[in-house]
Write a protein that holds these residues in place. Structure first.
Motif, mmCIF file in Angstrom:
data_model
loop_
_atom_site.group_PDB
_atom_site.id
_atom_site.type_symbol
_atom_site.label_atom_id
_atom_site.label_comp_id
_atom_site.label_asym_id
_atom_site.label_seq_id
_atom_site.Cartn_x
_atom_site.Cartn_y
_atom_site.Cartn_z
ATOM 1 N N GLY A 331 -22.747 66.180 33.148
ATOM 2 C CA GLY A 331 -22.802 66.475 34.575
ATOM 3 C C GLY A 331 -21.536 66.080 35.304
ATOM 4 O O GLY A 331 -20.419 66.386 34.892
ATOM 5 N N ASP A 332 -21.696 65.368 36.410
ATOM 6 C CA ASP A 332 -20.556 64.934 37.225
ATOM 7 C C ASP A 332 -19.657 63.961 36.466
ATOM 8 O O ASP A 332 -18.438 63.945 36.673
ATOM 9 C CB ASP A 332 -21.043 64.290 38.519
ATOM 10 N N ASP A 333 -20.265 63.134 35.600
ATOM 11 C CA ASP A 333 -19.447 62.207 34.802
ATOM 12 C C ASP A 333 -18.496 62.976 33.894
ATOM 13 O O ASP A 333 -17.343 62.586 33.701
ATOM 14 C CB ASP A 333 -20.348 61.302 33.963
ATOM 15 N N LEU A 334 -18.970 64.067 33.323
ATOM 16 C CA LEU A 334 -18.135 64.885 32.442
ATOM 17 C C LEU A 334 -17.012 65.551 33.239
ATOM 18 O O LEU A 334 -15.862 65.614 32.782
ATOM 19 C CB LEU A 334 -19.001 65.941 31.757
ATOM 20 N N ARG A 364 -20.551 47.037 22.216
ATOM 21 C CA ARG A 364 -21.726 47.065 23.099
ATOM 22 C C ARG A 364 -21.337 47.442 24.533
ATOM 23 O O ARG A 364 -21.805 46.849 25.506
ATOM 24 C CB ARG A 364 -22.441 45.711 23.102
ATOM 25 N N MET A 365 -20.498 48.420 24.672
ATOM 26 C CA MET A 365 -20.035 48.830 25.987
ATOM 27 C C MET A 365 -21.040 49.747 26.650
ATOM 28 O O MET A 365 -21.591 50.642 26.012
ATOM 29 C CB MET A 365 -18.677 49.550 25.874
ATOM 30 N N ASP A 366 -21.286 49.522 27.918
ATOM 31 C CA ASP A 366 -22.158 50.389 28.713
ATOM 32 C C ASP A 366 -21.277 51.444 29.392
ATOM 33 O O ASP A 366 -20.523 51.140 30.313
ATOM 34 C CB ASP A 366 -22.904 49.569 29.769
ATOM 35 N N PHE A 367 -21.357 52.667 28.906
ATOM 36 C CA PHE A 367 -20.484 53.728 29.399
ATOM 37 C C PHE A 367 -20.728 54.063 30.874
ATOM 38 O O PHE A 367 -19.862 54.627 31.532
ATOM 39 C CB PHE A 367 -20.642 54.987 28.558
ATOM 40 N N LYS A 368 -21.886 53.719 31.388
ATOM 41 C CA LYS A 368 -22.204 54.022 32.787
ATOM 42 C C LYS A 368 -21.658 52.971 33.754
ATOM 43 O O LYS A 368 -21.320 53.281 34.899
ATOM 44 C CB LYS A 368 -23.722 54.119 32.965
ATOM 45 N N LYS A 369 -21.560 51.711 33.279
ATOM 46 C CA LYS A 369 -21.236 50.620 34.198
ATOM 47 C C LYS A 369 -19.887 49.953 33.926
ATOM 48 O O LYS A 369 -19.318 49.337 34.824
ATOM 49 C CB LYS A 369 -22.340 49.552 34.143
ATOM 50 N N ASP A 370 -19.388 50.036 32.714
ATOM 51 C CA ASP A 370 -18.150 49.327 32.372
ATOM 52 C C ASP A 370 -16.962 49.977 33.080
ATOM 53 O O ASP A 370 -16.706 51.178 32.901
ATOM 54 C CB ASP A 370 -17.921 49.338 30.861
ATOM 55 N N PRO A 371 -16.168 49.228 33.863
ATOM 56 C CA PRO A 371 -15.030 49.816 34.598
ATOM 57 C C PRO A 371 -13.883 50.244 33.671
ATOM 58 O O PRO A 371 -13.012 51.007 34.097
ATOM 59 C CB PRO A 371 -14.604 48.694 35.542
ATOM 60 N N ASP A 372 -13.862 49.738 32.421
ATOM 61 C CA ASP A 372 -12.800 50.124 31.490
ATOM 62 C C ASP A 372 -13.040 51.504 30.877
ATOM 63 O O ASP A 372 -12.146 52.053 30.217
ATOM 64 C CB ASP A 372 -12.681 49.098 30.360
#
Length: 456
Positions: A331-334, A364-372
């Motif tokens: 969606g918008d993330d893409l 264990r990175m959260d792709f939705k929340k991690d700023p990196d």
């Protein structure tokens, strides 16, 4: 047990009977065999020959004299039968050996001589009307006109041995066309000849004039000298029989590209103008329709990240889109991933898959929340992400990637207290890769491997 013993005894009892019956049957079969009779083959009736029609009988080509066998010492797998007609009635010492010695003076080894002989045996002729162009004439012209070295001459011949099928005036005429139509200097013509000598094979005058006229009609602000410099850097554009360059320019104008942006792409990434125009249109439309990138963003993105033009929408872009969606980026993330980090879409599918799996499973990175994320995907997996990630996993409080990803290896190890040898050992576990998805066709492979950085 009794039944097994009875079966065994019965088998032993009947065995002689079956052996005798088999022998009798074999004798009867052999006696009944009939010897084959050879039938008389009748000749096929010949078709009546039409009146006035002559039968043409090709006489066998006589073999070369024994003195030509000496060429086996210089040319591997020399076969005189291949050049009987060409070399017949020629003198070995007068018509062959001078050219052969000249090739040796230029540094041709046995393998290269064998390759050239198999592909273009006419190249070894000299002082005979059968030779259109001798190696002595070609060497003198290239060294006198373009100051080429022996290595340059050798490269031109090996990359395009068909040059010996043209006379020297024909080659000079094509050089003049480049000078006049593209306004190139001798040094720039030399570069074209060294990198892409195959253009000599084409009749350039009509084709090149028409293509340039069409390109200038769509890009009137460009001067002929500007186009010539771009063509000298990407010589395969000179050989453009289907007019792809001006068709692609027209498509880019329709998608909102300015003439300045189009010229930037032309002079820095000529491959974009040698793609099929239909493929260019399909790829741009795919980015708008499927990835939902706003059309106004397209010109700036593709001008800055020009390698996106060689991403085939039916294979590369679609598979990358599916890969990101598999990890929940859709969606918008893409769309934001394409607009803000278009370099990620140029990276290879395999390396992108490795990065996503490593960051998700190991880090264990959260792709939705991690700023990196997703900026970390711009960096090399084997050079940065995995080696540094493995060292940082042992720390109680792991630093953010943006705090160290731009540091050198020495600065990184000094800042976090690691041994440089340990980091280098982790980097050595994975072979280096530039992680780029790019189609290297035959007309760009040499250019990318040697041409841009060659000393000529």
């Amino acid at each position: 047990m009794l039944s097994i013993a009875f079966r065994f005894a019965r088998k032993k009892t009947l065995a002689p009977f079956f052996s005798f019956a088999y022998a009798q049957a074999t004798q009867a079969t052999q006696a009944a065999k009939v010897e084959p009779v050879e039938l008389e083959k009748k000749p096929k009736p010949s078709k009546p020959m039409k009146e006035g029609k002559q039968v043409i009988v090709t006489p066998p080509v006589p073999s070369l004299p024994k003195e030509f066998d000496i060429l086996k010492e210089f040319i591997p797998n020399f076969k005189g039968s291949k050049v009987n007609e060409l070399y017949l009635d020629l003198s070995l010492e007068k018509n062959i050996m001078p050219s052969l010695r000249k090739f040796q003076e230029l540094g041709f080894n046995k393998f290269q001589l064998g390759f050239l002989f198999n592909k273009r045996p006419i190249a070894f002729l000299s002082d005979t009307p059968k030779a259109k162009l001798t190696i002595a004439e070609l060497e003198k012209y290239l060294k006198t006109t373009f100051s080429m070295t022996d290595g340059n001459v050798r490269s031109v011949i090996l990359r395009h041995n068909y040059i010996f099928e043209f006379t020297l005036p024909e080659i000079q005429q094509r050089m003049e066309i480049l000078r006049n139509e593209l306004q190139l200097t001798d040094g720039e013509v030399k570069r074209v000849l060294y990198i892409y000598p195959i253009f000599i094979q084409k009749n350039l005058e009509t084709m090149l004039k028409e293509n340039l006229r069409n390109l200038e009609s769509w890009l009137p602000s460009l001067k002929r000298r500007q186009i010539g410099l771009a063509y000298a850097r990407f010589p395969f554009l000179i050989q453009d029989p289907n007019g792809r360059a001006h068709e692609n320019a027209r498509i880019l104008l329709n998608y909102g590209f300015s003439e300045e942006q189009i010229y930037t792409i032309l002079k820095k990434f000529g491959e974009a103008f040698y793609q099929r125009p239909g493929g260019t249109r399909t790829m741009l439309q795919y980015v708008i329709d499927e990835i939902k990138v706003p059309p106004k963003e397209i010109p700036a993105i593709f001008t800055e990240h020009r390698r996106l033009f060689v991403q085939n929408p039916s294979t590369m872009l679609r598979r990358k889109k599916q890969l990101f969606e598999h990890f929940g980026i859709e969606g918008d993330d893409l769309m934001r991933l394409f607009v803000r980090h278009p370099r990620v879409w140029i990276k290879s599918i395999g390396s992108t898959d490795l990065k996503l799996k490593y960051l998700k499973q190991r880090w264990r990175m959260d792709f939705k929340k991690d700023p990196d994320f997703p900026g970390i995907l711009n960096y090399n997996y084997g050079e940065t992400i995995r080696p540094r990630g493995e060292l940082l996993l042992g720390m109680a409080l792991r630093p953010a990637w943006r705090e160290h990803v731009l540091l050198t290896d020495e600065e990184f190890c000094k800042k976090y207290g690691f041994e440089l040898e340990e980091l280098q050992k982790l980097k050595a576990e994975k072979p280096f890769s530039n992680e780029l998805d790019m189609i290297l066709r035959s007309w760009t492979r040499f250019l990318h491997n040697h041409g841009r950085h060659a000393k000529y």
